[in-house]
Design an enzyme around this catalytic site. Sequence first.
Site, PDB file in Angstrom:
ATOM      1  CB  VAL A  95      -0.982  -0.179   1.165  1.00 46.05           C
ATOM      2  CG1 VAL A  95      -1.638   1.273   1.314  1.00 46.05           C
ATOM      3  CG2 VAL A  95      -2.044  -1.138   1.161  1.00 46.05           C
ATOM      4  CE  LYS A  96       4.394   5.154  -4.988  1.00 45.86           C
ATOM      5  NZ  LYS A  96       4.285   5.318  -6.363  1.00 45.86           N
ATOM      6  CB  VAL A  97       0.748   5.766   2.929  1.00 46.42           C
ATOM      7  CG1 VAL A  97       0.086   6.648   3.787  1.00 46.42           C
ATOM      8  CG2 VAL A  97       0.134   4.395   2.742  1.00 46.42           C
TER       9      VAL A  97
END
Length: 217
Positions: A86-88
């Site tokens: 998950v890219k945050v």
Amino acid sequence: MKFFIDTANLDQIKEANDLGILDGVTTNPSLMAKEGIKGPEAVFNHYKTICEMVNGDISAEVISTEFDKIVEEGKKLAAIHKNIVVKVPMIKDGVKAIKWFTDNGIRTNCTLVFSAGQAILAAKAGAAYISPFIGRIDDSGWDGMELIVQLAHIFRVQGYKSEILAASIRSPNHIIKCAEAGADVVTSPLESILGLLKHPLTDIGLAKFLEDAKKFA
Ligand code: G3P
């Protein structure tokens, strides 16, 4: 150093994967929009297709900016496939969410990192990958590679487990310099990866070998 491709284009992902050197894929909302993907279902299906094509980590970016919504969105993205990371974004709620994901066994890639301070926070929160955007730093008149050198030093000294994922690559030379500086991963457009193949002396040498081969064929 691991090689990721920075695109949502399936043909380019296939070409890089067929080369046999691909370790993963990174995407972002701009790259998804470029492919004309519209609506949550299409986005999810696209990530699923990429995960089925490439045996490696696939970064899928959240578009929420508040903690609760980032967590909710990230959980859905992580459920698509075991290889989803998950890219945050590097914002206050993003750091908080990265810590939550870390504590709950979901791997993250902290994106939009432009300073050592930001990278240290992301590492403390437990991000699996931290993405400094070196090309955009260069574009603004600073030296992106200096940040990679600095982060490689800090992460070694501190023993941080996060991997330095050099992003916003603009040239084959960026990739070479990242390898030299100690980046763990580079995510690059296909063009810069293929640029590594090129040398005029290789072309000249091969033409001569093939010409000479005709003499004994
Ligand atoms: O995926 C994030 C990053 O690589 C973006 O690159 O070329 O838009 O600065 P760029």
